[in-house]
Design an enzyme around this catalytic site. Sequence first.
Site, PDB file in Angstrom:
ATOM      1  N   HIS A 190       0.831  -1.205   0.000  1.00  0.00           N
ATOM      2  CA  HIS A 190       0.000   0.000   0.000  1.00  0.00           C
ATOM      3  C   HIS A 190       0.869   1.261   0.000  1.00  0.00           C
ATOM      4  O   HIS A 190       0.715   2.124  -0.872  1.00  0.00           O
ATOM      5  CB  HIS A 190      -0.903  -0.033   1.246  1.00  0.00           C
ATOM      6  CG  HIS A 190      -1.855   1.111   1.366  1.00  0.00           C
ATOM      7  ND1 HIS A 190      -3.221   0.930   1.417  1.00  0.00           N
ATOM      8  CD2 HIS A 190      -1.667   2.453   1.467  1.00  0.00           C
ATOM      9  CE1 HIS A 190      -3.821   2.101   1.535  1.00  0.00           C
ATOM     10  NE2 HIS A 190      -2.892   3.049   1.565  1.00  0.00           N
ATOM     11  N   GLU A 191       1.774   1.352   0.976  1.00  0.00           N
ATOM     12  CA  GLU A 191       2.523   2.587   1.176  1.00  0.00           C
ATOM     13  C   GLU A 191       3.701   2.743   0.218  1.00  0.00           C
ATOM     14  O   GLU A 191       3.901   3.813  -0.359  1.00  0.00           O
ATOM     15  CB  GLU A 191       3.028   2.665   2.625  1.00  0.00           C
ATOM     16  CG  GLU A 191       1.933   2.669   3.677  1.00  0.00           C
ATOM     17  CD  GLU A 191       1.068   3.918   3.627  1.00  0.00           C
ATOM     18  OE1 GLU A 191       1.484   4.923   2.999  1.00  0.00           O
ATOM     19  OE2 GLU A 191      -0.031   3.894   4.205  1.00  0.00           O
ATOM     20  N   HIS A 202       1.829   4.155  -3.158  1.00  0.00           N
ATOM     21  CA  HIS A 202       1.994   5.595  -2.971  1.00  0.00           C
ATOM     22  C   HIS A 202       3.413   6.070  -3.294  1.00  0.00           C
ATOM     23  O   HIS A 202       3.598   7.055  -4.016  1.00  0.00           O
ATOM     24  CB  HIS A 202       1.645   5.982  -1.531  1.00  0.00           C
ATOM     25  CG  HIS A 202       0.201   5.820  -1.190  1.00  0.00           C
ATOM     26  ND1 HIS A 202      -0.817   6.252  -2.019  1.00  0.00           N
ATOM     27  CD2 HIS A 202      -0.412   5.275  -0.099  1.00  0.00           C
ATOM     28  CE1 HIS A 202      -1.983   5.984  -1.459  1.00  0.00           C
ATOM     29  NE2 HIS A 202      -1.765   5.388  -0.296  1.00  0.00           N
TER      30      HIS A 202
END
Length: 467
Positions: A276-277, A281
């Site tokens: 996710h991070e 991102h």
Amino acid sequence: MVLDSGTQVYEQAPPRPPAGSPSQHHKLKPSNGNGPPLYPWPESLGMPLALAVPSALQQQTMWQTFSKLHLEQSSHMRRSESTYSVNSTGRRGRGKAPIGRGCDPGGTLRPAASLPHIAKIRKDVGSSSSKSPCMLVALRPTNMDQEREKFFQSHYTYNPQFEYQEPMPMSVLEKYQEASAQFMNQAVGIIEAVLEKFGTYENFEAATGGQLLTKCQIWSTVRKYMQKEGCVGEIVVQLSEDLLSQAVMMVENSRPTLAINLTGARQYWLEGMLRHEIGTHYLRGVNNSRQPWHSTEGRLQYGLQPANPTEEGLASLHSVLFRKQPFLWRAALLYYTIHQAAHMSFRQLFQDLAQYVQDEGVRWEYCVRAKRGQTDTSQPGCFSKDQVYLDGILRILRHRHTIDFQLLTSLGKVSYEDVEQLRPYGVLDNTRVPHFMKDLERYRQQLEHIMTTNRLDEAELGRLLPD
């Protein structure tokens, strides 16, 4: 966990899209219109990044959000904020079309080739030096611990009276004061599917999350993941027990920094959080900094939609990717909680969530997230930003057969709806695609598994999100 789509902090007007040739690289310069100047960026990291600010991590060092959004003239938002409203349906507004836990607490930063640095987050939160507060700092109650104690001592009958360090950014509160009911059926369906299989949330957490990890175990897992993405030494790792989210990306002392919540770092969930991070991102931020639409002006010139809900939807899907039972529990419960908060007081909301979550501490956290920004929580009201996760997930799943996922990542922080129009203009040399997306056949199979596990109906998504 993380949390902007649109613009980069280093801004300069991009060139007009060429008629038939690919875009070229452009040097970035500090923006003079958004608060104090940034620290110089390490040359070893190449293009500069700007990551998100966690609510409990504001320090006297300057923080930059992961692609800032101009809420007012110089306010900061979480990395994946955007002007997108989850209550809207169909196409959003556009700009102008294109013209043509402690192994090594504290200490010095390690060299790029070494293990990621782990440091305990400092709690000496000072006043912000920026003209406008970070949204997550402004919306985090300063008296949360005291109000939590009052609430639990009252046996859940007291409505917390929250106080905030900074004046409330009214433009943000107004933007997120309305909750959407568009995907309530899907949210409740996902929650009920989990409870049917596991009985309780607590059983679900124990079965799918595994044990809490020690600091050294977290360190080892993060290092192995960074090796997979080829970014060992690029990101500093910090641990905290004070985050409202599971993790958050930021910049501290000009270094990309990942803060991880120790209370949520579980055996089987941590790698999903890293996908996710970092895998979503961070890598999309790196790619975005190379594109001619990296700035506010560039996004307007190319007529781009906000990166959300695509940004958070994609990251949330990656959180559960490759799990045997990839339930979208967190995104669904956040969506449901915010919808209910719009019509309930804090104590009513807390009691309502008891049908899904027995753990009082977990319920408290969900209620605080939904009631952020309120002072008197005896009144109905919500902070609807967290509905973006399920909203983005469902939009991506609806169009999963036609989205070019590798190009979506390579083009940076853009919406899936803008991929085709940007295809001729993207700077694709040296862009980075996460390791788990390189086998597209397997990746798409996992998306189908997510659809099936969460009982999402293709026809219903088509009705809710028509072409």
